[in-house]
Design an enzyme around this catalytic site. Sequence first.
Site, short mmCIF file in Angstrom:
data_model
loop_
_atom_site.label_atom_id
_atom_site.label_comp_id
_atom_site.label_asym_id
_atom_site.label_seq_id
_atom_site.Cartn_x
_atom_site.Cartn_y
_atom_site.Cartn_z
N PRO A 43 0.77 -1.24 0.00
CA PRO A 43 0.00 0.00 0.00
C PRO A 43 0.81 1.30 0.00
CG PRO A 43 0.08 -0.93 2.19
CD PRO A 43 0.78 -1.91 1.30
N ASP B 44 3.24 1.55 -11.48
CA ASP B 44 2.12 2.49 -11.36
C ASP B 44 2.51 3.76 -10.61
OD1 ASP B 44 0.37 0.91 -12.69
OD2 ASP B 44 -0.59 0.07 -10.91
N LYS C 236 -0.78 4.71 -13.94
CA LYS C 236 -2.22 4.55 -13.74
C LYS C 236 -2.62 4.82 -12.30
CE LYS C 236 -3.64 0.57 -14.94
NZ LYS C 236 -4.98 0.60 -14.34
N THR D 273 -3.05 -5.55 0.41
CA THR D 273 -3.97 -4.54 -0.15
C THR D 273 -4.15 -3.35 0.80
OG1 THR D 273 -6.17 -4.12 -1.02
CG2 THR D 273 -6.03 -5.78 0.71
N MET E 13 -10.97 4.47 -3.92
CA MET E 13 -11.14 5.40 -5.05
C MET E 13 -12.37 6.30 -4.88
SD MET E 13 -10.25 2.85 -8.21
CE MET E 13 -11.15 1.45 -7.58
N GLY F 128 -2.06 6.33 3.32
CA GLY F 128 -1.82 5.47 4.48
C GLY F 128 -0.55 4.65 4.34
N1 SAH Z 1 -4.77 -2.68 -5.91
C1 SAH Z 1 -4.82 -1.64 -4.92
C2 SAH Z 1 -6.01 -0.73 -5.10
C3 SAH Z 1 -5.99 0.03 -6.40
S1 SAH Z 1 -7.28 1.19 -6.52
C4 SAH Z 1 -4.80 -2.26 -3.52
O1 SAH Z 1 -4.97 -3.47 -3.38
O2 SAH Z 1 -4.56 -1.52 -2.56
C5 SAH Z 1 -6.49 2.65 -5.87
C6 SAH Z 1 -7.17 3.06 -4.60
O3 SAH Z 1 -6.64 2.33 -3.50
C7 SAH Z 1 -6.95 4.50 -4.23
O4 SAH Z 1 -7.84 5.37 -4.89
C8 SAH Z 1 -7.24 4.47 -2.75
O5 SAH Z 1 -8.63 4.43 -2.48
C9 SAH Z 1 -6.65 3.13 -2.35
N2 SAH Z 1 -5.28 3.30 -1.88
C10 SAH Z 1 -4.17 2.75 -2.41
N3 SAH Z 1 -3.08 3.09 -1.69
C11 SAH Z 1 -3.53 3.83 -0.66
C12 SAH Z 1 -2.90 4.48 0.45
N4 SAH Z 1 -1.58 4.39 0.65
N5 SAH Z 1 -3.68 5.17 1.31
C13 SAH Z 1 -5.00 5.26 1.14
N6 SAH Z 1 -5.65 4.68 0.12
C14 SAH Z 1 -4.93 3.97 -0.77
#
Ligand code: SAH
Length: 267
Positions: free
Chosen positions: A22, A45, A67, A128, A181, A210
Site C-alpha cells: 500500500p 504504477d 495509472k 492490499t 477510489m 496510508g
Molecule cells: N490494488 C490496490 C487498489 C488500487 S485502486 C490495492 O490493493 O490496494 C487505488 C485506490 O486504492 C486509491 O484510490 C485508494 O482508495 C486506495 N489506496 C491505495 N493506496 C492507498 C494508500 N496508501 N492510502 C490510502 N488509500 C490507498
Amino acid sequence: MQVTYTVDKQQPGRVYLIGAGPGDPDLITVKGLRLLKGADVILYDRLISTELLKAARTDAQLIYVGKGDGHHTMPQEEINAAIISHAQRGLTVVRLKGGDPFVFGRGGEEAETLIEHGIPFEIVPGITSAIAVPAYAGIPVTHRNHTTSFTVVTGHESRSSSPNVNWEALAALGGTLIVLMGVKALPAFTRQLIEAGMLATTPAAVIQEGTTTQQRIVTGTLTDIAQKAIEAELKAPALTIIGTVVDLHKTLRWFHNTSSSRALTIS
Ligand code: SAH
C-alpha cells in the site's frame, strides 16, 4: 573464451504481476522483492514508492505507466502491448502494482491478455490498502465486539461499463465498509448510505496516503465525514472506512511517524 548471450525469440520471457503493497516500501512480499531485483523490465504504477524501485537492477528498464484514480497516463491497451512486446523479446518483465494486483488493480485483465498471447506469467499477491491502510491507522477491519464482516467496494463508478455499487444493500449489511477510489464521491455515497437506513452516527474515517510518511487521517461520522474531508483538503490516494471499528482508532493508533513527525490526525 568468448561467451555470447542471445535472446531466444521463440521463448517468451516470464511476466510477474506483483503487488507492491500500500505505500510503505517494506510492505512488499519477500517473493515480490526477489523477483523485482531480477527483472529486466519493470512497468510500475503511480502509487509505487520510489524507495522500492531502488531495488531494481541498475541496468533494468523502468517504465512509468502512471495509472491510478482517473489519471490514466498510459491507456490499459498500451500497457498490455508494452508488457507483451518485452516478454516476446525473451525478457523477464515485472508489472508492479499498488496494493494487491487483483484488488481493483486490473491484474485480471492483464493476466487474460497474457493467456491470449501464450506468455507464461505468475501472480504475486500484495498487501492490499483496503486492509493495511486501516491497520496503520489502528483500525482493525473486523473485531469480535464490533463486526464479523468487511466489504470492499469502489467509489469510482464513472465508467458506464462497470456494474453499479448497491449502496442500499451495503447499508443493510451492517459490517465494516471500505471504499476505495472514493474521495470525490464521498458526499454522494455517504448521503446514499444514510438514505438507505445506515445510522447517521456511524463512525467513519478517511485515510490519505496510508502507511507512508505522508499519512493523514480524518475521523467523523457518516453525517459529517464528507465535509471534514473537504475541509482538510484530503485527496487521492485515500480510502474511506465506515463502521464502529473506526472508534478503535482512538485507542489503537500506533503509527506516528516519529522519524519524520509528518503523520497528521484530524478528528
Ligand atoms: N490494488 C490496490 C487498489 C488500487 S485502486 C490495492 O490493493 O490496494 C487505488 C485506490 O486504492 C486509491 O484510490 C485508494 O482508495 C486506495 N489506496 C491505495 N493506496 C492507498 C494508500 N496508501 N492510502 C490510502 N488509500 C490507498
